[in-house]
Design an enzyme around this catalytic site. Structure first.
Site, PDB file in Angstrom:
ATOM      1  N   HIS A  27      44.110  43.108  44.678  1.00 40.99           N
ATOM      2  CA  HIS A  27      44.035  42.751  43.257  1.00 40.99           C
ATOM      3  C   HIS A  27      42.722  43.230  42.641  1.00 40.99           C
ATOM      4  O   HIS A  27      41.704  42.548  42.713  1.00 40.99           O
ATOM      5  CB  HIS A  27      44.148  41.224  43.149  1.00 40.99           C
ATOM      6  CG  HIS A  27      44.214  40.708  41.747  1.00 40.99           C
ATOM      7  ND1 HIS A  27      44.985  39.632  41.393  1.00 40.99           N
ATOM      8  CD2 HIS A  27      43.620  41.102  40.600  1.00 40.99           C
ATOM      9  CE1 HIS A  27      44.849  39.389  40.108  1.00 40.99           C
ATOM     10  NE2 HIS A  27      44.014  40.272  39.594  1.00 40.99           N
ATOM     11  N   HIS A  37      41.770  45.429  38.959  1.00 46.28           N
ATOM     12  CA  HIS A  37      42.157  46.206  37.768  1.00 46.28           C
ATOM     13  C   HIS A  37      41.202  47.403  37.688  1.00 46.28           C
ATOM     14  O   HIS A  37      39.985  47.207  37.584  1.00 46.28           O
ATOM     15  CB  HIS A  37      42.020  45.358  36.509  1.00 46.28           C
ATOM     16  CG  HIS A  37      42.842  44.102  36.545  1.00 46.28           C
ATOM     17  ND1 HIS A  37      44.035  43.985  35.880  1.00 46.28           N
ATOM     18  CD2 HIS A  37      42.644  42.909  37.182  1.00 46.28           C
ATOM     19  CE1 HIS A  37      44.533  42.773  36.086  1.00 46.28           C
ATOM     20  NE2 HIS A  37      43.705  42.096  36.879  1.00 46.28           N
ATOM     21  N   HIS A  96      50.457  37.703  37.527  1.00 46.87           N
ATOM     22  CA  HIS A  96      49.344  36.797  37.201  1.00 46.87           C
ATOM     23  C   HIS A  96      49.920  35.453  36.735  1.00 46.87           C
ATOM     24  O   HIS A  96      50.669  35.402  35.761  1.00 46.87           O
ATOM     25  CB  HIS A  96      48.484  37.380  36.077  1.00 46.87           C
ATOM     26  CG  HIS A  96      47.514  38.423  36.526  1.00 46.87           C
ATOM     27  ND1 HIS A  96      47.907  39.616  37.075  1.00 46.87           N
ATOM     28  CD2 HIS A  96      46.148  38.449  36.507  1.00 46.87           C
ATOM     29  CE1 HIS A  96      46.828  40.343  37.365  1.00 46.87           C
ATOM     30  NE2 HIS A  96      45.744  39.656  37.033  1.00 46.87           N
ATOM     31  N   GLU A 113      46.152  30.998  36.487  1.00 48.00           N
ATOM     32  CA  GLU A 113      44.738  31.336  36.283  1.00 48.00           C
ATOM     33  C   GLU A 113      44.270  30.654  35.000  1.00 48.00           C
ATOM     34  O   GLU A 113      43.520  29.688  35.030  1.00 48.00           O
ATOM     35  CB  GLU A 113      44.559  32.864  36.177  1.00 48.00           C
ATOM     36  CG  GLU A 113      43.104  33.277  35.923  1.00 48.00           C
ATOM     37  CD  GLU A 113      42.955  34.708  35.380  1.00 48.00           C
ATOM     38  OE1 GLU A 113      43.915  35.237  34.794  1.00 48.00           O
ATOM     39  OE2 GLU A 113      41.849  35.271  35.519  1.00 48.00           O
ATOM     40  N   ASP A 118      39.174  41.256  41.366  1.00 51.17           N
ATOM     41  CA  ASP A 118      39.717  41.240  39.996  1.00 51.17           C
ATOM     42  C   ASP A 118      39.102  42.340  39.106  1.00 51.17           C
ATOM     43  O   ASP A 118      39.705  43.401  38.961  1.00 51.17           O
ATOM     44  CB  ASP A 118      39.539  39.846  39.375  1.00 51.17           C
ATOM     45  CG  ASP A 118      40.604  39.503  38.351  1.00 51.17           C
ATOM     46  OD1 ASP A 118      41.544  40.290  38.159  1.00 51.17           O
ATOM     47  OD2 ASP A 118      40.503  38.410  37.739  1.00 51.17           O
ATOM     48  N   ASP A 119      37.947  42.066  38.509  1.00 53.77           N
ATOM     49  CA  ASP A 119      37.247  43.041  37.641  1.00 53.77           C
ATOM     50  C   ASP A 119      35.762  42.967  38.011  1.00 53.77           C
ATOM     51  O   ASP A 119      34.958  42.378  37.264  1.00 53.77           O
ATOM     52  CB  ASP A 119      37.432  42.653  36.159  1.00 53.77           C
ATOM     53  CG  ASP A 119      38.901  42.519  35.783  1.00 53.77           C
ATOM     54  OD1 ASP A 119      39.550  43.554  35.556  1.00 53.77           O
ATOM     55  OD2 ASP A 119      39.398  41.370  35.749  1.00 53.77           O
TER      56      ASP A 119
HETATM   57  N1  LIG Z   1      41.522  38.055  35.228  1.00 47.93           N
HETATM   58  C1  LIG Z   1      42.507  38.596  34.494  1.00 47.93           C
HETATM   59  N2  LIG Z   1      43.537  37.830  34.080  1.00 47.93           N
HETATM   60  C2  LIG Z   1      44.526  38.353  33.348  1.00 47.93           C
HETATM   61  N3  LIG Z   1      44.563  39.622  32.966  1.00 47.93           N
HETATM   62  C3  LIG Z   1      43.552  40.429  33.335  1.00 47.93           C
HETATM   63  N4  LIG Z   1      43.325  41.738  33.097  1.00 47.93           N
HETATM   64  C4  LIG Z   1      42.169  42.070  33.669  1.00 47.93           C
HETATM   65  N5  LIG Z   1      41.628  40.996  34.295  1.00 47.93           N
HETATM   66  C5  LIG Z   1      42.484  39.950  34.097  1.00 47.93           C
HETATM   67 ZN   LIG Z   2      43.748  40.188  37.570  1.00 43.21          ZN
END
Ligand SMILES: Nc1ncnc2[nH]cnc12
Ligand SMILES: [Zn+2]
Length: 322
Positions: free
Chosen positions: A11, A13, A189, A192, A270-271
């Site tokens: 996971h 992005h 997703h 969250e 994630d990011d």
């Molecule tokens: N944490 C996240 N939750 C939902 N969409 C996303 N797109 C990028 N990061 C995200």
């Molecule tokens: Zn994500």
């Protein structure tokens, strides 16, 4: 000590993995003012909505097939250096359209970057096409139809991301049916930004083998048992959850409780630079702040490979590297 451990992620992005230095170099190349979303070399945002704005502004700094190849190669080489043997990148055909090159050139560029990183480091990569929830169900169906056409051999899965508080999971069943019928791996997703109901909806309407995040299932004991019994794999992103204030700190994060309840969990970033983390840091935090043993962490890596959207020979080769 997790530094030398083999690592795997399900996971990430890809645009959210842009190192700020690369974003600044791209901005200089295209003459873009980054002061609204990069300050003192770090991404600026204060809640999920402003995070998405900074994310999109960063993504729009990549405008050619070669730019996307550079982005994927840079990120994958960095995590391979930190021990990653496998990565699944979440990629958005809508982004290719947003910058005007189209989805095919966008995916081709990212795949080219993945192939360069593999040639250099051995890291294996797959691409998961994502539909963006806040673009609405019809655009998500378009993303699923695109994924179902199998635009590249490295595309093996489908995900839904974006603003979880908009629409209900049931609005996206058609998109997931299209992706599943095409033989793609399915993850979504859920749990969250929204609570346990969202995870339950995902299980009922989408029947995913994995859930992106899913951590707010902890609000409902019966649901935690359902996840454990079904063997659904959670792509847990503790650093992201703490940065977005889903949980106050790592000590109160439910990863340990989910693991203890028999839910299959994995570690993800994630990011990463947006959330001041990296795959390596997620592993280190699991060890030092969440109290997982090296064996338990290696078990999470094994779970990631078991749940990866890859063909069986590749899975066996990756498992044998652990
Ligand atoms: N944490 C996240 N939750 C939902 N969409 C996303 N797109 C990028 N990061 C995200
Ligand atoms: Zn994500």
């Amino acid at each position: 000590m997790t530094k030398t451990m083999p690592k795997a992620e399900l996971h990430c992005h890809i645009e959210g993995a842009t190192p700020p230095a690369l974003a600044l170099a791209q901005a200089a190349r295209y003459g873009v003012d980054t002061s609204a979303f990069i300050r003192n070399g770090e991404y600026a945002w204060h809640d999920f909505t402003s995070f998405v704005q900074s994310y999109d502004a960063t993504a729009n700094l990549f405008r050619t097939e070669e730019d996307y190849a550079l982005l994927a190669e840079t990120y994958l080489a960095e995590i391979a250096e930190a021990g990653a043997i496998y990565s699944e990148l979440i990629v958005s055909p809508d982004q290719g359209d947003a910058v005007g090159i189209g989805a095919d050139a966008y995916v081709r560029g990212l795949a080219e970057g993945a192939e360069r990183a593999k040639a250099k480091t051995g890291i294996e990569t797959r691409l998961l096409i994502v539909g963006i929830r806040h673009f609405g169900p019809e655009r998500v169906v378009k993303a699923a139809e695109y994924a179902a056409r199998r635009p590249h051999p490295l595309v093996t899965g489908f995900n839904l991301a974006g603003e979880e508080r908009m629409h209900r999971v049931a609005d996206f069943t058609r998109a997931f049916d299209i992706a599943r019928d095409a033989g793609l791996g399915i993850t979504i997703h859920a749990g969250e930004l929204s609570g346990a109901f969202s995870v339950r909806d995902a299980l009922d309407h989408v029947r995913p083998s994995r859930i992106s995040h899913g951590v707010r299932a902890i609000e409902d004991g019966d649901l935690v048992k359902r996840l454990a019994d079904a063997g659904t794999v959670l792509e847990v992103c503790p650093g992201s959850n703490v940065a977005l204030k889903v949980f106050t700190d790592f000590e109160s994060h439910p990863l340990r409780a989910l693991h203890a309840a028999g839910v299959r969990v994995t570690l993800n970033s994630d990011d990463p630079p947006f959330f001041h983390t990296s795959l390596a840091r997620e592993y280190e935090v699991a060890s030092t702040l969440m109290g997982f043993s090296d064996d338990e962490i290696l078990g999470m890596t094994r779970t990631a490979i078991e749940a990866a959207f890859v063909d069986e020979p590749t899975r066996q080769r990756l498992l044998s590297a652990l």
